[in-house]
Motif scaffolding. Structure first.
Motif, PDB file in Angstrom:
ATOM      1  N   UNK A 203      17.831  10.684  -4.603  1.00  0.00           N
ATOM      2  CA  UNK A 203      18.508   9.981  -3.620  1.00  0.00           C
ATOM      3  C   UNK A 203      17.670  10.140  -2.157  1.00  0.00           C
ATOM      4  N   UNK A 204      17.340  11.644  -1.817  1.00  0.00           N
ATOM      5  CA  UNK A 204      16.674  12.018  -0.659  1.00  0.00           C
ATOM      6  C   UNK A 204      15.293  11.322  -0.740  1.00  0.00           C
ATOM      7  N   UNK A 205      14.380  11.392  -1.985  1.00  0.00           N
ATOM      8  CA  UNK A 205      13.145  10.804  -2.171  1.00  0.00           C
ATOM      9  C   UNK A 205      13.333   9.342  -1.738  1.00  0.00           C
ATOM     10  N   UNK A 206      14.141   8.635  -2.436  1.00  0.00           N
ATOM     11  CA  UNK A 206      14.191   7.113  -2.362  1.00  0.00           C
ATOM     12  C   UNK A 206      14.313   6.877  -0.712  1.00  0.00           C
ATOM     13  N   UNK A 207      15.149   7.495   0.021  1.00  0.00           N
ATOM     14  CA  UNK A 207      15.466   7.271   1.429  1.00  0.00           C
ATOM     15  C   UNK A 207      14.355   7.517   2.067  1.00  0.00           C
ATOM     16  N   UNK A 208      13.509   8.592   1.937  1.00  0.00           N
ATOM     17  CA  UNK A 208      12.400   8.776   2.578  1.00  0.00           C
ATOM     18  C   UNK A 208      11.225   8.058   2.149  1.00  0.00           C
ATOM     19  N   UNK A 209      11.324   7.585   0.973  1.00  0.00           N
ATOM     20  CA  UNK A 209      10.098   6.515   0.888  1.00  0.00           C
ATOM     21  C   UNK A 209      10.364   5.288   1.482  1.00  0.00           C
ATOM     22  N   UNK A 210      11.385   4.828   1.762  1.00  0.00           N
ATOM     23  CA  UNK A 210      11.793   3.754   2.550  1.00  0.00           C
ATOM     24  C   UNK A 210      11.405   3.902   3.970  1.00  0.00           C
ATOM     25  N   UNK A 227      10.530   4.428  -3.914  1.00  0.00           N
ATOM     26  CA  UNK A 227      12.036   4.116  -3.619  1.00  0.00           C
ATOM     27  C   UNK A 227      12.737   3.644  -4.882  1.00  0.00           C
ATOM     28  N   UNK A 228      12.129   2.658  -5.446  1.00  0.00           N
ATOM     29  CA  UNK A 228      12.700   2.140  -6.584  1.00  0.00           C
ATOM     30  C   UNK A 228      12.847   2.943  -7.690  1.00  0.00           C
ATOM     31  N   UNK A 229      11.772   3.610  -8.085  1.00  0.00           N
ATOM     32  CA  UNK A 229      11.902   4.536  -9.156  1.00  0.00           C
ATOM     33  C   UNK A 229      12.738   5.733  -8.944  1.00  0.00           C
ATOM     34  N   UNK A 230      13.032   6.366  -7.876  1.00  0.00           N
ATOM     35  CA  UNK A 230      13.791   7.301  -7.477  1.00  0.00           C
ATOM     36  C   UNK A 230      15.200   6.868  -7.436  1.00  0.00           C
ATOM     37  N   UNK A 231      15.600   5.427  -7.096  1.00  0.00           N
ATOM     38  CA  UNK A 231      16.993   4.981  -7.110  1.00  0.00           C
ATOM     39  C   UNK A 231      17.169   4.828  -8.687  1.00  0.00           C
ATOM     40  N   UNK A 232      16.280   4.077  -9.521  1.00  0.00           N
ATOM     41  CA  UNK A 232      16.642   4.217 -10.867  1.00  0.00           C
ATOM     42  C   UNK A 232      16.879   5.522 -11.628  1.00  0.00           C
ATOM     43  N   UNK A 267       8.578  14.320  -9.047  1.00  0.00           N
ATOM     44  CA  UNK A 267       7.991  13.144  -9.306  1.00  0.00           C
ATOM     45  C   UNK A 267       7.789  12.351  -8.206  1.00  0.00           C
ATOM     46  N   UNK A 268       8.859  11.693  -7.546  1.00  0.00           N
ATOM     47  CA  UNK A 268       8.859  10.880  -6.345  1.00  0.00           C
ATOM     48  C   UNK A 268       7.972  11.626  -5.094  1.00  0.00           C
ATOM     49  N   UNK A 269       8.132  12.786  -4.763  1.00  0.00           N
ATOM     50  CA  UNK A 269       7.727  13.487  -3.757  1.00  0.00           C
ATOM     51  C   UNK A 269       6.405  13.489  -3.745  1.00  0.00           C
ATOM     52  N   UNK A 270       5.906  13.730  -5.301  1.00  0.00           N
ATOM     53  CA  UNK A 270       4.489  13.648  -5.454  1.00  0.00           C
ATOM     54  C   UNK A 270       3.892  12.348  -5.248  1.00  0.00           C
ATOM     55  N   UNK A 271       4.483  11.350  -5.798  1.00  0.00           N
ATOM     56  CA  UNK A 271       3.892   9.791  -5.529  1.00  0.00           C
ATOM     57  C   UNK A 271       3.944   9.607  -3.924  1.00  0.00           C
ATOM     58  N   UNK A 272       5.110  10.092  -3.071  1.00  0.00           N
ATOM     59  CA  UNK A 272       4.806   9.947  -1.826  1.00  0.00           C
ATOM     60  C   UNK A 272       3.574  10.989  -1.151  1.00  0.00           C
ATOM     61  N   UNK A 273       3.350  11.836  -1.577  1.00  0.00           N
ATOM     62  CA  UNK A 273       2.233  12.814  -1.164  1.00  0.00           C
ATOM     63  C   UNK A 273       0.971  12.285  -1.443  1.00  0.00           C
ATOM     64  N   UNK A 274       0.923  11.578  -2.630  1.00  0.00           N
ATOM     65  CA  UNK A 274      -0.285  10.922  -3.109  1.00  0.00           C
ATOM     66  C   UNK A 274      -0.636   9.941  -2.206  1.00  0.00           C
ATOM     67  N   UNK A 275       0.409   9.141  -1.847  1.00  0.00           N
ATOM     68  CA  UNK A 275       0.338   7.999  -1.102  1.00  0.00           C
ATOM     69  C   UNK A 275      -0.100   8.268   0.469  1.00  0.00           C
ATOM     70  N   UNK A 276       0.331   9.406   0.871  1.00  0.00           N
ATOM     71  CA  UNK A 276      -0.023  10.180   2.261  1.00  0.00           C
ATOM     72  C   UNK A 276      -1.497  10.723   2.069  1.00  0.00           C
ATOM     73  N   UNK A 277      -1.605  10.976   1.136  1.00  0.00           N
ATOM     74  CA  UNK A 277      -3.123  11.530   1.129  1.00  0.00           C
ATOM     75  C   UNK A 277      -4.075  10.439   1.070  1.00  0.00           C
TER      76      UNK A 277
END
Length: 287
Positions: A203-210, A227-232, A267-277
């Motif tokens: 839930x937190x990862x979805x919110x932070x992705x948005x 966000x969609x992945x985390x929400x699902x 998983x989702x924090x990794x994806x966010x980190x990769x996007x930020x990288x």
């Protein structure tokens, strides 16, 4: 927002999480992957991850690097311990140490990301879910300390006798025949805490992705997918837990088990980190 990350480098970076999962599964399921073989594979995996991170424009940003590195470290070390079990207390303690470190890193990174983007639209809406993750992480860290207490108190044999049922959501969520001894009750309680932790992480990862998407820190597409992945995943986990308890569904209990394994929280924090990288942070974002 123009994405400066070379297109050839992006797949290599994004492949690190599934590659780590395959590495852990190979160690668990393939007899030929012995300890020395796993060590060589893990070393190669970490080296490849280091190169991929180093080549990224955001490699100087710890908020980008740490969630990626945490997932890589989790697979490279905890993947070698196999499934945690009281039959191997030393491996259980190593697994616990790695999970503890990764949970602390994820909490720190997600908090720092929110602080960085706190003036962006949607920051206020993300704050309660981040607070929920703080509480979930606190419970999970106590869970991990309880693992250590069980081993250090000499209760590992008692845990071993009941862990196949009382430590697996696929078993206990549909209900167990009692009475349970103290260790059995404790294992069920600890695993329920883990379910709550992983759900709060989703839930937190979805919110932070948005939030990151709204602030322009990542592309709109990356924000939507993350966000969609985390929400699902959150919906699957929460819904499966409720269905297993209410209806005794074995399928739901199995889904709850699969979506609540601790590495899923990365998983989702990794994806966010990769996007930020994929981009170097601006001076304003680094504040």
């Amino acid at each position: 927002m123009r994405d400066p990350f070379p297109s050839r480098a992006r797949p290599a970076l994004l492949a690190l999480w599934p590659a780590g999962l395959l590495l852990a599964l190979a160690n668990a399921e393939i007899p030929a992957v012995t300890g020395p073989v796993f060590a060589v594979l893990a070393a190669a995996y970490v080296a490849a991850a280091a190169v991929a991170i180093r080549c990224a424009p955001g490699s100087a940003d710890p908020v980008a690097v740490l969630p990626v590195a945490a997932a890589v470290g989790l697979f490279a070390v905890a993947g070698g311990t196999g499934e945690p079990t009281a039959a191997a207390p030393s491996a259980l303690l190593l697994n616990t140490l790695v999970l503890f470190a990764v949970a602390v890193v994820l909490l720190g990174v997600m908090t720092r990301l929110w602080l960085r983007l706190r003036h962006a639209p949607g920051a206020g809406s993300a704050a309660p879910l981040l607070l929920l993750f703080v509480l979930g992480t606190g419970g999970f860290l106590l869970n991990l300390l309880a693992r250590v207490a069980i081993v250090q108190s000499g209760a590992a044999p008692q845990q071993l006798a009941v862990q196949a049922t009382h430590w697996s959501a696929a078993e206990y969520l549909t209900g167990l025949d009692g009475p349970a001894d103290f260790v059995g009750y404790t294992l069920v309680w600890l695993d329920l805490v883990q379910l709550a932790y992983v759900a709060s992480a989703y839930l937190a990862a979805a919110a932070l992705a948005l939030l990151a998407g709204a602030a322009g820190a990542v592309t709109a597409r990356a924000a939507r997918v993350s966000a969609g992945t985390a929400a699902v995943l959150a919906a699957l986990l929460i819904g499966a837990v409720l269905a297993a308890i209410a209806f005794g569904s074995e399928t739901a209990a199995a889904i709850a088990f699969g979506t609540s394994i601790p590495f899923m929280a990365t998983l989702v924090p990794f994806a966010l980190g990769a996007a930020l990288l994929g981009r170097a942070p601006t001076h304003q974002e680094q504040k």
